[in-house]
Design a protein around this motif. Structure first.
Motif, PDB file in Angstrom:
ATOM      1  N   PHE A  64      -1.325   0.007  11.534  1.00 22.55           N
ATOM      2  CA  PHE A  64      -0.987  -0.014  10.105  1.00 22.55           C
ATOM      3  C   PHE A  64      -0.157  -1.269   9.868  1.00 22.55           C
ATOM      4  O   PHE A  64       1.051  -1.276  10.053  1.00 22.55           O
ATOM      5  CB  PHE A  64      -0.203   1.252   9.764  1.00 22.55           C
ATOM      6  CG  PHE A  64      -0.200   1.609   8.303  1.00 22.55           C
ATOM      7  CD1 PHE A  64      -1.179   1.183   7.443  1.00 22.55           C
ATOM      8  CD2 PHE A  64       0.807   2.420   7.802  1.00 22.55           C
ATOM      9  CE1 PHE A  64      -1.171   1.548   6.107  1.00 22.55           C
ATOM     10  CE2 PHE A  64       0.825   2.795   6.474  1.00 22.55           C
ATOM     11  CZ  PHE A  64      -0.161   2.360   5.623  1.00 22.55           C
ATOM     12  N   ARG A  65      -0.818  -2.343   9.501  1.00 20.08           N
ATOM     13  CA  ARG A  65      -0.131  -3.624   9.340  1.00 20.08           C
ATOM     14  C   ARG A  65       1.058  -3.499   8.402  1.00 20.08           C
ATOM     15  O   ARG A  65       1.055  -2.681   7.487  1.00 20.08           O
ATOM     16  CB  ARG A  65      -1.094  -4.673   8.794  1.00 20.08           C
ATOM     17  CG  ARG A  65      -2.213  -5.015   9.728  1.00 20.08           C
ATOM     18  CD  ARG A  65      -3.052  -6.090   9.127  1.00 20.08           C
ATOM     19  NE  ARG A  65      -3.159  -5.884   7.678  1.00 20.08           N
ATOM     20  CZ  ARG A  65      -4.155  -6.291   6.945  1.00 20.08           C
ATOM     21  NH1 ARG A  65      -5.141  -6.935   7.465  1.00 20.08           N
ATOM     22  NH2 ARG A  65      -4.178  -6.060   5.641  1.00 20.08           N
ATOM     23  N   TYR A  67       2.128  -5.317   5.974  1.00 19.36           N
ATOM     24  CA  TYR A  67       1.807  -5.503   4.558  1.00 19.36           C
ATOM     25  C   TYR A  67       1.241  -4.216   3.956  1.00 19.36           C
ATOM     26  O   TYR A  67       1.645  -3.777   2.894  1.00 19.36           O
ATOM     27  CB  TYR A  67       0.807  -6.648   4.380  1.00 19.36           C
ATOM     28  CG  TYR A  67       0.308  -6.758   2.960  1.00 19.36           C
ATOM     29  CD1 TYR A  67       1.080  -7.358   1.976  1.00 19.36           C
ATOM     30  CD2 TYR A  67      -0.932  -6.240   2.596  1.00 19.36           C
ATOM     31  CE1 TYR A  67       0.632  -7.444   0.663  1.00 19.36           C
ATOM     32  CE2 TYR A  67      -1.393  -6.328   1.292  1.00 19.36           C
ATOM     33  CZ  TYR A  67      -0.599  -6.926   0.330  1.00 19.36           C
ATOM     34  OH  TYR A  67      -1.037  -7.012  -0.965  1.00 19.36           O
ATOM     35  N   ASP A  68       0.297  -3.618   4.666  1.00 18.29           N
ATOM     36  CA  ASP A  68      -0.307  -2.376   4.193  1.00 18.29           C
ATOM     37  C   ASP A  68       0.725  -1.259   4.130  1.00 18.29           C
ATOM     38  O   ASP A  68       0.703  -0.435   3.229  1.00 18.29           O
ATOM     39  CB  ASP A  68      -1.466  -1.957   5.100  1.00 18.29           C
ATOM     40  CG  ASP A  68      -2.650  -2.913   5.012  1.00 18.29           C
ATOM     41  OD1 ASP A  68      -2.806  -3.562   3.964  1.00 18.29           O
ATOM     42  OD2 ASP A  68      -3.399  -2.996   6.006  1.00 18.29           O
ATOM     43  N   ARG A  69       1.614  -1.248   5.091  1.00 20.43           N
ATOM     44  CA  ARG A  69       2.667  -0.227   5.129  1.00 20.43           C
ATOM     45  C   ARG A  69       3.595  -0.371   3.916  1.00 20.43           C
ATOM     46  O   ARG A  69       3.928   0.613   3.265  1.00 20.43           O
ATOM     47  CB  ARG A  69       3.448  -0.360   6.433  1.00 20.43           C
ATOM     48  CG  ARG A  69       4.493   0.681   6.625  1.00 20.43           C
ATOM     49  CD  ARG A  69       5.016   0.636   8.055  1.00 20.43           C
ATOM     50  NE  ARG A  69       6.275   1.323   8.173  1.00 20.43           N
ATOM     51  CZ  ARG A  69       6.421   2.632   8.091  1.00 20.43           C
ATOM     52  NH1 ARG A  69       5.387   3.402   7.887  1.00 20.43           N
ATOM     53  NH2 ARG A  69       7.607   3.196   8.206  1.00 20.43           N
ATOM     54  N   ARG A  71       2.897  -1.831   1.067  1.00 14.61           N
ATOM     55  CA  ARG A  71       2.109  -1.505  -0.130  1.00 14.61           C
ATOM     56  C   ARG A  71       1.983   0.010  -0.303  1.00 14.61           C
ATOM     57  O   ARG A  71       2.130   0.532  -1.409  1.00 14.61           O
ATOM     58  CB  ARG A  71       0.740  -2.158  -0.012  1.00 14.61           C
ATOM     59  CG  ARG A  71      -0.040  -2.117  -1.294  1.00 14.61           C
ATOM     60  CD  ARG A  71      -1.235  -3.014  -1.187  1.00 14.61           C
ATOM     61  NE  ARG A  71      -2.395  -2.230  -1.574  1.00 14.61           N
ATOM     62  CZ  ARG A  71      -3.620  -2.490  -1.239  1.00 14.61           C
ATOM     63  NH1 ARG A  71      -3.891  -3.529  -0.490  1.00 14.61           N
ATOM     64  NH2 ARG A  71      -4.613  -1.751  -1.646  1.00 14.61           N
TER      65      ARG A  71
END
Length: 100
Positions: A64-65, A67-69, A71
């Motif tokens: 879970f990168r 950035y995605d986390r 967001r």
């Protein structure tokens, strides 16, 4: 034989509800304070489920990168706020939530 799983789960839930209700950053003008923690927990669980974000998620960065986390966290925060607002809550000021 006594089944300890459900009893232990119920006790853990009660302890968690006590912790959450002490730090709920929302207030409601007509509902009893005891209800605040329950509503907050319910809205938070729904927001986490919808966004895929969890406070205690320690998954690896590759799963879970970051950035995605971040967001997903913003989405969860927005969903939580919308849910609480829909229930008639208003954000409590920092000093106000500490006093109550």
């Amino acid at each position: 034989m006594i089944r300890r799983g459900p009893v232990a789960a119920a006790l853990a839930l009660l302890c968690l509800a006590g912790c959450v209700s002490a730090s709920v950053p929302w207030r409601h003008p007509t509902l009893p304070r005891e209800q605040w923690g329950h509503d907050y927990s319910s809205c938070r669980r729904q927001a986490e489920r919808d966004s895929g974000w969890r406070e205690d998620d320690n998954s690896s960065p590759s799963a879970f990168r970051e950035y995605d986390r971040q967001r997903a966290k913003r989405q969860a925060d927005g969903s939580l706020a919308l849910c609480m607002t829909d229930l008639g809550y208003v954000p409590a000021s920092r000093g106000e939530s500490d006093r109550r």
